[in-house]
Motif scaffolding. Structure first.
Motif, PDB file in Angstrom:
ATOM      1  N   LEU A  67      95.068  61.356  55.847  1.00 52.93           N
ATOM      2  CA  LEU A  67      95.224  60.219  56.379  1.00 52.93           C
ATOM      3  C   LEU A  67      95.363  60.837  57.826  1.00 52.93           C
ATOM      4  O   LEU A  67      95.725  62.035  58.193  1.00 52.93           O
ATOM      5  N   TYR A  73     101.194  57.242  52.624  1.00 53.66           N
ATOM      6  CA  TYR A  73     100.724  56.583  51.573  1.00 53.66           C
ATOM      7  C   TYR A  73     101.900  56.854  50.568  1.00 53.66           C
ATOM      8  O   TYR A  73     102.575  57.369  50.544  1.00 53.66           O
ATOM      9  N   ALA A 429      90.924  56.934  55.912  1.00 53.04           N
ATOM     10  CA  ALA A 429      91.230  57.622  54.636  1.00 53.04           C
ATOM     11  C   ALA A 429      90.187  58.513  54.005  1.00 53.04           C
ATOM     12  O   ALA A 429      88.993  58.080  54.491  1.00 53.04           O
ATOM     13  N   THR A 457     100.833  46.812  56.037  1.00 51.18           N
ATOM     14  CA  THR A 457     100.322  47.585  54.839  1.00 51.18           C
ATOM     15  C   THR A 457      99.001  47.313  54.727  1.00 51.18           C
ATOM     16  O   THR A 457      98.610  46.245  54.414  1.00 51.18           O
ATOM     17  N   ILE A 471      99.333  51.888  52.155  1.00 51.77           N
ATOM     18  CA  ILE A 471      98.979  52.851  53.553  1.00 51.77           C
ATOM     19  C   ILE A 471      99.906  52.208  54.464  1.00 51.77           C
ATOM     20  O   ILE A 471      99.471  50.932  54.848  1.00 51.77           O
TER      21      ILE A 471
END
Length: 479
Positions: A67, A73, A429, A457, A471
């Protein structure tokens, strides 16, 4: 009523002035002439990313998810590790998902499990929860995941005994439509009932899911995704099939029908009108396959051709149309309703478009103008093993910060990536779970993707071995 050439030309002139994706999404990084994806790695004198997005991806010591700096995460469910409230393992093969606002701050996720064929072929099928089973021979279905304010997670079966639950879609009234990507009839692949339908799952009320009933009015074919027009009640559906390629469908509700929880199961099997899209350009020339479009901003008019036999007892729906009758698309995948219309994916194309092959498209259907516009085009990714290109878009969502978030289901490295309103791309990601070997790595696809109701999120799933991730980070509007 068919769209006249004069009407279409007038509408495309208007549409050409701007594209709604809370802005305009242009060519992605792998498309010819697009901006390089690694623009996001350049930083100013204060260390802030100069390009779009959130900067370069930082490798994960745990080997799960890379990330940008400042993001983190959390594993929500993991097949073979986490358990349902009934004690069985979380099923495998996570796929399409959506998030709903529950009571007292709870987020409700509905997660598909793309398990095809008989239960004996899978180590962790969806458990046959009492009262929630359609076909006891089938392995698929979906689960509901409760993510509570304190971090606790509970998971339970929403529907079981369905097959190949790939994508689907949320409804304006707060339920999930799970779609079977199969055409198996009873007696094929061990099935005891017919498959290839859409089922409604209510994440708020377990009792509403008892005695699962397919929404046969939506047709029986290799369903991928579905969205509902909240104003007119139309359902738009994609079909992921080949030989010939699948179709984009529209279901028009019968006169007097009003949507709501539990209403779809009351429909007659032949209720409303199911029709397939037929596209043509501004000159009135028929377009046989969406892969023909090679330029961002391409606009086609759309007519809708009724389906003769939507339950496809002897001939698959897509095979009921002769040459020139409808427009096809290679791997019609995820959909998302936003900005007054439907975004939908047509994934990579090769043999359909010689000389103009590509690695994926995203289109926007505008029901007011009855047009589709090409908003994303991925050129052929020459080196999928390299970190920087994308191929095979799958499920999509619209970000509350603007633009799209796209799950990659291609070859080589697998990403979640974003596209800004101005058309620049950035990585969100990278899946680092190598399920192969160092010499021959194999990375499982990203599948479902959606934001929480509050937009803080991003939930994303990795199909194999089956993981749902939450995430979080410093979300902001990207340039």
């Amino acid at each position: 009523m068919p769209l006249s050439r004069r009407d279409f030309t007038a509408r495309t002139v208007i549409a050409g002035a701007g594209v709604a994706l809370t802005g305009a999404v242009g060519a992605l990084a792998t498309a010819p002439g697009a901006l390089a994806a690694d623009d996001s790695t350049q930083r100013d004198e204060h260390g802030r990313p100069k390009g779009p997005g959130y900067g370069p991806l930082v490798p994960d010591p745990a080997g799960i998810l890379a990330l940008p700096a400042g993001f983190s995460y959390r594993v929500i469910t993991h097949s073979g590790v986490t358990k349902l409230d009934s004690g069985e393992s979380t099923p495998s093969n996570h796929d399409g998902t959506a998030a709903f606002e529950g009571r007292r701050g709870v987020t409700l996720l509905v997660n598909n499990h793309e398990l095809k064929g008989p239960r004996t072929g899978w180590a962790r099928p969806v458990p046959l929860a009492e009262g929630l089973v359609y076909d006891p021979a089938a392995a698929g279905g979906c689960t509901v995941v409760e993510v509570r304010c304190g971090g606790e997670v509970a998971e339970w079966v929403g529907v079981a005994g369905t097959s190949t639950n790939c994508a689907g879609g949320s409804t304006p009234w707060g339920t999930w439509l799970t779609c079977e990507e199969t055409e198996d009839l009873a007696g094929k692949n061990g099935m005891t009932k017919d498959h290839g339908y859409v089922f409604e799952v209510d994440p708020h009320d377990r009792r509403a899911n008892r005695d699962p009933k397919p929404v046969k009015a939506f047709g029986r074919y290799a369903h991928e995704a579905v969205v509902i027009d909240p104003r007119h009640g139309h359902a738009y559906l994609t079909e992921d099939a080949s030989g010939p390629n699948g179709l984009l469908y529209r279901w028009t509700p019968p006169r007097g029908f009003h949507h709501g929880r539990g209403k779809l199961r009351t429909l007659a099997d032949d209720a409303g009108v199911l029709a397939a899209a037929k596209c043509f350009d501004s000159s009135g020339v028929f377009v046989d396959d969406l892969s023909r479009a090679t330029k961002i901003g391409t606009v086609y008019g759309v007519d809708w051709v009724p389906v003769a036999d939507r339950d496809a007892r002897t001939v698959a729906v897509r095979k009921q149309f002769g040459t020139g009758a409808v427009t096809r698309g290679r791997k019609l995948e995820g959909m998302w309703w936003a900005d007054g219309g439907a975004y939908f994916v047509s994934s990579f194309a090769r043999e359909e478009s010689p000389g103009a092959a590509h690695d994926g498209q995203v289109w926007f259907y505008d029901p007011k103008r009855r047009t589709i516009r090409l908003t994303v085009l991925l050129g052929v990714n020459a080196d999928p093993a390299a970190d920087g290109g994308y191929d095979g878009p799958d499920n999509i969502t619209v970000s509350p910060c603007g633009g799209l978030v796209i799950a990659e289901d291609g070859s080589g490295l697998q990403h979640l990536f974003g596209a800004t309103e101005s058309g620049r791309t950035y990585p969100l990601a990278r899946n680092e779970m190598n399920t192969g070997t160092a010499e021959e790595p194999e990375y499982s696809e990203f599948a479902g993707v959606c934001f929480s109701p509050d937009g803080r999120t991003l939930f994303a799933s990795i199909q194999d071995p089956g993981i749902m991730l939450a995430i979080t980070g410093p979300w902001r509007r990207t340039r």
